[in-house]
Design a protein around this motif. Structure first.
Motif, PDB file in Angstrom:
ATOM      1  N   GLN A  49      20.581  46.084  24.319  1.00 58.59           N
ATOM      2  CA  GLN A  49      19.531  46.212  23.318  1.00 58.59           C
ATOM      3  C   GLN A  49      19.899  45.476  22.039  1.00 58.59           C
ATOM      4  OE1 GLN A  49      16.550  47.623  23.800  1.00 58.59           O
ATOM      5  NE2 GLN A  49      15.892  47.034  21.752  1.00 58.59           N
ATOM      6  N   SER A  57      21.610  46.788  31.240  1.00 61.29           N
ATOM      7  CA  SER A  57      21.766  45.773  32.286  1.00 61.29           C
ATOM      8  C   SER A  57      22.765  46.315  33.298  1.00 61.29           C
ATOM      9  CB  SER A  57      22.296  44.467  31.676  1.00 61.29           C
ATOM     10  OG  SER A  57      22.647  43.550  32.704  1.00 61.29           O
ATOM     11  N   GLU A 102      14.911  50.171  31.248  1.00 63.74           N
ATOM     12  CA  GLU A 102      14.517  50.597  29.908  1.00 63.74           C
ATOM     13  C   GLU A 102      14.193  52.087  29.921  1.00 63.74           C
ATOM     14  OE1 GLU A 102      11.546  48.215  27.990  1.00 63.74           O
ATOM     15  OE2 GLU A 102      12.042  46.442  29.179  1.00 63.74           O
ATOM     16  N   GLN A 154      17.951  49.446  26.484  1.00 68.24           N
ATOM     17  CA  GLN A 154      17.823  48.541  27.625  1.00 68.24           C
ATOM     18  C   GLN A 154      19.201  48.372  28.236  1.00 68.24           C
ATOM     19  OE1 GLN A 154      15.151  45.217  27.912  1.00 68.24           O
ATOM     20  NE2 GLN A 154      14.600  45.429  25.757  1.00 68.24           N
ATOM     21  N   HIS A 181      15.186  53.525  21.767  1.00 67.29           N
ATOM     22  CA  HIS A 181      14.863  52.693  22.923  1.00 67.29           C
ATOM     23  C   HIS A 181      16.129  51.976  23.393  1.00 67.29           C
ATOM     24  CE1 HIS A 181      12.414  50.379  25.654  1.00 67.29           C
ATOM     25  NE2 HIS A 181      12.946  49.254  25.187  1.00 67.29           N
ATOM     26  N   LEU A 199      17.305  45.219  34.898  1.00 67.39           N
ATOM     27  CA  LEU A 199      17.199  45.707  33.521  1.00 67.39           C
ATOM     28  C   LEU A 199      16.449  47.032  33.544  1.00 67.39           C
ATOM     29  CD1 LEU A 199      16.319  42.522  31.427  1.00 67.39           C
ATOM     30  CD2 LEU A 199      18.454  43.769  31.423  1.00 67.39           C
TER      31      LEU A 199
END
Length: 449
Positions: free
Chosen positions: A213, A191, A180, A189, A187, A178
């Motif tokens: 996210q 994968s 970030e 995130q 923001h 993951l």
């Protein structure tokens, strides 16, 4: 001398060459005319050259045909009329092979453009790169997710996220991570999942990239809603009777104060019972809040290598008396017998106690022979695993989807934090806990470390 038929061409040249050779021999041993000998010799040389050229013509054409295939040049065509039957047939086969190669190349190009279009329009980001980091494919979704317009090498992504580059380089087949980072104040995130490939002896990596996210936010919102619903339910269950009792006591006291009437013994007893009930419910509410606070303060595991056999033996000692009293049989299977895992023993003891306690409660409602089976082994991913199965009443499908939600319980006296706490402990150990259940057949919990 132009002969269309290769066979007759060669025969004629051989006959002429033979006749010339005989004539030359006759001149040498006969008249010995030097001029005639020179011109006949020259004629023989020319005929030998032409014969060799005629013989090599087919070889040159075959070589040219093979070079066309070698360099993917399928534009050449060969005339199939005006030669001998064998030559016409050869040229026809040349044309058929070239046509087939053109069709194969057209199919390959069509398939390439087809799959390239799919790759470019798929919603998941895809990237392929070699050991040097040179990128072969990066689709539109990957560019959009990472926030780049054009890129040639993955190391150029360091300006976006150094951790992303580090993960792409280090992860092996089946690895995931993951990542970030912040993009335009948002923001994100990501994968990422990596597969290693070998194509024509060269190593490549295929990376899939997804923005999770929104999914995380949705799950987070669902968790908050479930938590608020449970908290509201528990608090209202305690506060409503407290409010009602407090109002009743207040009304009684107001009546006595306003009428200046002494409080009778019966009334005092009623007030005492009401206050006692308020105290008991208040203590229950305090315990509930305390359980909630404990759920949010799970310590970081202090990991050490422990023998699975010794951990399970300790748990068995804790439950022996209760199991014997309730006529419940328990069996253990450990393979290999020296199986060990890295855990915080106190925290994992709590997980095992919670699950076994649930199994005992489930078996209280069955009239069959009561049995708990505990099996420890190494799973297909080489990870220690413990499976705890009972043959109790089972859990219905609706409750099964909620048993890991904090404060959800199907037991009258349950707090609803045991399994939620267990799940958090397993996550802190880098593992997981899952459950399967069939009504009236039993329940199975699986702990993966």
């Amino acid at each position: 001398m132009g002969f269309k038929n290769l066979r007759f061409n060669i025969i004629a040249r051989v006959i002429l060459l033979t006749a010339s050779a005989l004539l030359l021999a006759n001149l040498i041993y006969g008249s010995q005319n030097q001029v005639n000998i020179f011109f006949v010799s020259l004629a023989i040389v020319v005929q030998v050259y032409l014969l060799i050229r005629a013989i090599e013509k087919t070889n040159r054409e075959i070589s040219g045909f093979l070079n066309s295939i070698k360099y993917d040049d399928f534009t050449a065509t060969y005339p199939t009329e005006g030669h001998s039957a064998s030559v016409d047939q050869l040229y026809q086969e040349f044309n058929n092979v070239i046509k087939k190669f053109r069709e194969i190349r057209a199919d390959k190009e069509a398939n390439y453009h087809y799959f390239r279009t799919i790759v470019q329009h798929v919603g998941i980001g895809l990237i392929t790169f070699n050991k040097k980091g040179d990128i072969q494919i990066i689709n539109s979704s990957a560019k959009k997710l990472i926030g780049v317009e054009a890129i040639q090498n993955i190391f150029e992504l360091s300006k976006v996220s150094p951790k992303l580059v580090e993960s792409l380089v280090k992860l092996k087949t089946g690895g995931s991570d993951l990542i970030e980072f912040t993009q335009d104040g948002t923001h994100i995130q990501l994968s990422i999942y990596v597969i290693e490939l070998v194509l024509r002896g060269e190593e490549f990596k295929l990376v899939s990239v997804q923005n999770i996210q929104s999914e995380l936010e949705e799950k987070e919102m669902d968790a908050w809603q479930n938590l608020i619903r449970v908290l509201t339910h528990e608090i209202m269950n305690s506060v409503t009777p407290l409010s009602s009792l407090a109002a009743t006591v207040k009304d009684n006291l107001v009546d006595n104060i306003e009428d200046d009437v002494p409080i009778e013994k019966d009334e005092l007893e009623d007030i005492y019972l009401a206050v006692q009930t308020i105290e008991r419910r208040s203590q229950g509410l305090i315990r509930f809040v305390s359980d909630f606070r404990n759920l949010t303060k799970i310590p970081q595991p202090k990991v050490a290598t422990e023998s699975v056999a010794k951990v399970l033996e300790h748990i068995q000692v804790l439950f022996n008396h209760e199991l014997a009293a309730k006529n419940i049989k328990i069996s253990f299977s450990i393979e290999p017998v020296n199986l060990a895992f890295s855990i915080d023993k106190e925290l994992i003891d709590q997980v095992l106690i919670n699950i076994l306690q649930n199994a005992v409660h489930a078996l209280e409602e069955t009239t069959n022979e009561k049995h708990i089976m505990v099996r420890a082994f190494v799973n297909e991913y080489n990870r220690p695993t413990i499976v705890i199965r009972d043959n109790g009443c089972g859990i219905d499908e609706e409750a099964l989807s909620k048993i890991f939600i904090p404060f959800f319980t199907t037991k009258k006296q349950g707090s609803g934090i045991g399994l939620s706490l267990s799940k958090q402990i397993m996550r802190k150990h880098g593992g997981g806990i899952t459950v399967k259940s069939v009504m009236n057949e039993g329940t199975e919990f699986t702990l993966r470390f």
